[in-house]
Motif scaffolding. Structure first.
Motif, PDB file in Angstrom:
ATOM      1  N   PRO A  49       0.773  -1.287   0.180  1.00 53.97           N
ATOM      2  CA  PRO A  49      -0.348  -0.313   0.054  1.00 53.97           C
ATOM      3  C   PRO A  49       0.342   1.284   0.435  1.00 53.97           C
ATOM      4  O   PRO A  49       2.192   1.341   0.390  1.00 53.97           O
ATOM      5  CB  PRO A  49      -1.085  -0.369   1.026  1.00 53.97           C
ATOM      6  CG  PRO A  49       0.159  -0.631   2.427  1.00 53.97           C
ATOM      7  CD  PRO A  49       0.146  -1.567   1.160  1.00 53.97           C
ATOM      8  N   ILE A  50       0.239   2.279  -0.601  1.00 50.52           N
ATOM      9  CA  ILE A  50       0.354   3.854  -0.340  1.00 50.52           C
ATOM     10  C   ILE A  50       0.384   4.419   0.559  1.00 50.52           C
ATOM     11  O   ILE A  50      -0.902   4.302   1.214  1.00 50.52           O
ATOM     12  CB  ILE A  50       0.544   4.574  -1.563  1.00 50.52           C
ATOM     13  CG1 ILE A  50       0.781   3.472  -2.359  1.00 50.52           C
ATOM     14  CG2 ILE A  50       0.087   6.027  -1.322  1.00 50.52           C
ATOM     15  CD1 ILE A  50       2.505   4.006  -3.004  1.00 50.52           C
ATOM     16  N   LEU A  51       1.162   5.226   1.836  1.00 55.83           N
ATOM     17  CA  LEU A  51       0.324   5.683   3.233  1.00 55.83           C
ATOM     18  C   LEU A  51       0.522   7.208   2.620  1.00 55.83           C
ATOM     19  O   LEU A  51       1.922   8.156   1.836  1.00 55.83           O
ATOM     20  CB  LEU A  51       1.958   5.322   4.042  1.00 55.83           C
ATOM     21  CG  LEU A  51       1.746   3.714   3.927  1.00 55.83           C
ATOM     22  CD1 LEU A  51       2.981   3.328   5.279  1.00 55.83           C
ATOM     23  CD2 LEU A  51       0.913   3.113   4.129  1.00 55.83           C
ATOM     24  N   PHE A  52      -0.820   8.134   2.281  1.00 53.98           N
ATOM     25  CA  PHE A  52      -0.991   9.467   2.641  1.00 53.98           C
ATOM     26  C   PHE A  52      -2.469   9.867   2.620  1.00 53.98           C
ATOM     27  O   PHE A  52      -3.529   8.754   2.570  1.00 53.98           O
ATOM     28  CB  PHE A  52      -0.993  10.046   1.281  1.00 53.98           C
ATOM     29  CG  PHE A  52      -0.808  10.899   0.830  1.00 53.98           C
ATOM     30  CD1 PHE A  52       0.301  12.002   0.818  1.00 53.98           C
ATOM     31  CD2 PHE A  52      -2.603  11.295   0.128  1.00 53.98           C
ATOM     32  CE1 PHE A  52      -0.473  13.193   0.227  1.00 53.98           C
ATOM     33  CE2 PHE A  52      -2.459  13.103  -0.183  1.00 53.98           C
ATOM     34  CZ  PHE A  52      -1.881  13.900   0.752  1.00 53.98           C
ATOM     35  N   PRO A  53      -2.229  10.432   3.686  1.00 54.09           N
ATOM     36  CA  PRO A  53      -1.380  12.104   3.897  1.00 54.09           C
ATOM     37  C   PRO A  53      -0.756  11.872   5.327  1.00 54.09           C
ATOM     38  O   PRO A  53      -0.468  12.739   6.179  1.00 54.09           O
ATOM     39  CB  PRO A  53      -2.460  13.584   4.266  1.00 54.09           C
ATOM     40  CG  PRO A  53      -3.790  12.321   4.373  1.00 54.09           C
ATOM     41  CD  PRO A  53      -3.487  10.892   3.622  1.00 54.09           C
ATOM     42  N   ILE A  54      -0.907  10.529   5.606  1.00 52.36           N
ATOM     43  CA  ILE A  54      -0.174  10.076   7.275  1.00 52.36           C
ATOM     44  C   ILE A  54       0.505   8.321   6.976  1.00 52.36           C
ATOM     45  O   ILE A  54       0.304   8.106   6.644  1.00 52.36           O
ATOM     46  CB  ILE A  54      -0.954   9.969   8.213  1.00 52.36           C
ATOM     47  CG1 ILE A  54      -2.048   9.268   8.602  1.00 52.36           C
ATOM     48  CG2 ILE A  54      -1.416  11.824   8.616  1.00 52.36           C
ATOM     49  CD1 ILE A  54      -2.770   9.213  10.221  1.00 52.36           C
ATOM     50  N   VAL A  55       1.816   8.616   7.627  1.00 54.32           N
ATOM     51  CA  VAL A  55       2.048   7.217   7.835  1.00 54.32           C
ATOM     52  C   VAL A  55       1.862   6.758   9.522  1.00 54.32           C
ATOM     53  O   VAL A  55       1.925   7.853  10.520  1.00 54.32           O
ATOM     54  CB  VAL A  55       3.978   7.235   7.674  1.00 54.32           C
ATOM     55  CG1 VAL A  55       4.677   5.922   8.161  1.00 54.32           C
ATOM     56  CG2 VAL A  55       3.741   7.809   6.158  1.00 54.32           C
ATOM     57  N   GLY A  56       1.547   5.793   9.908  1.00 57.27           N
ATOM     58  CA  GLY A  56       1.476   5.322  10.721  1.00 57.27           C
ATOM     59  C   GLY A  56      -0.222   5.661  11.418  1.00 57.27           C
ATOM     60  O   GLY A  56      -0.587   6.495  11.150  1.00 57.27           O
ATOM     61  N   ARG A  57      -0.427   6.031  13.068  1.00 60.43           N
ATOM     62  CA  ARG A  57      -1.640   6.093  13.008  1.00 60.43           C
ATOM     63  C   ARG A  57      -1.552   8.203  14.358  1.00 60.43           C
ATOM     64  O   ARG A  57      -0.067   8.117  14.158  1.00 60.43           O
ATOM     65  CB  ARG A  57      -1.440   5.502  14.973  1.00 60.43           C
ATOM     66  CG  ARG A  57      -2.440   3.587  14.239  1.00 60.43           C
ATOM     67  CD  ARG A  57      -2.544   3.043  15.754  1.00 60.43           C
ATOM     68  NE  ARG A  57      -3.102   1.554  15.322  1.00 60.43           N
ATOM     69  CZ  ARG A  57      -3.874   1.322  14.825  1.00 60.43           C
ATOM     70  NH1 ARG A  57      -4.552   2.706  14.781  1.00 60.43           N
ATOM     71  NH2 ARG A  57      -4.425  -0.054  14.611  1.00 60.43           N
ATOM     72  N   ALA A  58      -3.178   8.487  14.203  1.00 61.95           N
ATOM     73  CA  ALA A  58      -2.709   9.569  14.908  1.00 61.95           C
ATOM     74  C   ALA A  58      -3.533   8.947  16.681  1.00 61.95           C
ATOM     75  O   ALA A  58      -4.014   8.134  17.120  1.00 61.95           O
ATOM     76  CB  ALA A  58      -3.513  10.062  14.380  1.00 61.95           C
ATOM     77  N   ALA A  59      -3.162  10.223  17.312  1.00 61.55           N
ATOM     78  CA  ALA A  59      -3.929   9.605  18.837  1.00 61.55           C
ATOM     79  C   ALA A  59      -5.831   9.552  18.298  1.00 61.55           C
ATOM     80  O   ALA A  59      -6.564  10.365  17.775  1.00 61.55           O
ATOM     81  CB  ALA A  59      -3.875  10.610  20.089  1.00 61.55           C
ATOM     82  N   ASP A  60      -6.306   8.697  19.399  1.00 61.60           N
ATOM     83  CA  ASP A  60      -7.323   8.112  18.677  1.00 61.60           C
ATOM     84  C   ASP A  60      -8.106   9.165  16.897  1.00 61.60           C
ATOM     85  O   ASP A  60      -9.592   9.127  17.267  1.00 61.60           O
ATOM     86  CB  ASP A  60      -8.246   9.711  19.657  1.00 61.60           C
ATOM     87  CG  ASP A  60      -8.147   9.711  20.934  1.00 61.60           C
ATOM     88  OD1 ASP A  60      -7.887   9.143  21.328  1.00 61.60           O
ATOM     89  OD2 ASP A  60      -7.796  10.794  21.652  1.00 61.60           O
TER      90      ASP A  60
END
Length: 290
Positions: A49-60
């Motif tokens: 997969p292509i990761l955009f506009p974030i990589v990984g998690r965001a809080a909540d």
């Protein structure tokens, strides 16, 4: 809009790429051996997969851009978006995604993403160009998430390793609750070499925020291997569900939100700010040594 994967070939490999996420579905040797993970959901349904506009998690699972705030799952929305096939020949294909009413509900920018898979000899290059078509600077993170067979064809029963071309021993970061804490752990590399073991992933991904360099080799020492080069991708992660028959080699420009940070995308580690009218390019290349 067509949804069937397209097929391309090089001198020693062939690939198929799907419009959904512009995601590579297969990467095979000339004799049909799989180099790419096949997406069995028993382990992980992704492939590349292509990761955009974030990589990984965001809080909540929430992000913000200025006063705009919205929910966003791990790794963003591009991997679940339907791209348009713009160009296709025997050796290459190009898929694009542009902003729409659907994307603007979660990402307040006019943007474009062009994903090109192209063979040159025995090397495959996967390149992504991201353009900011908006009147305001666009913060974002970007990453690649390809998964490769472990063991590689011809490598069954033999130890596999990662060898960094720069010979470095980059510090290790481990996620906590999906977020990135500030502390760093000793490097698992010795003079650029890491022998892989499934138990290394019991604490989730091994993340190397800095210092892994622009090239590495994955495979058996003196045996079958894949050689990688990276452009504009300073972060590296290695991941698998422990015991899975694949290894993700993930070059990134951006990482999970820092522990305790605000939801602002601009404040995420290694986030970029793309000026109006500007374009950023990212790429990885793989060459077989089987």
């Amino acid at each position: 809009m067509p949804t069937d994967p397209v097929h391309i070939s090089g001198d020693t490999m062939s690939a198929t790429v799907a419009p959904l996420g512009a995601e590579m579905q297969t990467l095979r040797t000339a004799d049909g051996a799989d180099l790419l993970w096949h997406g069995d959901p028993q382990w992980w349904s992704g492939r590349s997969p292509i990761l955009f506009p974030i990589v990984g998690r965001a809080a909540d699972d929430r992000i913000a851009v200025g006063d705009f705030e919205t929910g966003m799952k791990q790794h963003g929305f591009a991997r679940r978006a339907l791209f348009t096939l713009d160009a296709h020949d025997a050796r290459s294909c190009r898929f694009t995604l542009r902003d729409s009413d659907e994307t603007r509900a979660v990402w307040p920018f006019a943007f474009g993403i062009a994903v090109t898979h192209a063979f040159s000899g025995d090397t495959l290059e996967v390149a992504v160009e991201i353009s900011n078509d908006d009147a305001e600077p666009m913060p974002f993170g970007f990453g690649f998430h390809p998964a490769f067979a472990w063991p590689l064809p011809g490598g069954a029963g033999k130890p596999h390793e990662i060898t960094l071309a720069n010979g470095a021993e980059p510090a290790l970061a481990r996620l906590s609750g999906g977020l990135l804490p500030p502390d760093r752990l000793p490097s698992p590399f010795t003079a650029g070499r890491l022998e892989l073991a499934h138990d290394q992933f019991e604490a989730d991904a091994m993340i190397f925020p800095e210092g892994a360099g622009e090239a590495l080799r994955y495979g058996v020492r003196g045996g079958p291997a894949l050689e990688f080069e990276f452009d504009n991708l300073p972060n590296l992660a290695l991941w698998q569900p422990p015991g899975a028959p694949f290894l993700c080699v993930e070059p990134w420009h951006g990482m999970a939100a820092a522990t305790g940070a605000s939801p602002q995308v601009a404040e995420r580690p290694f986030s970029q700010s793309l000026a109006p009218g500007a374009t950023s390019r990212f790429a990885w290349r793989v060459t077989t040594r089987l």
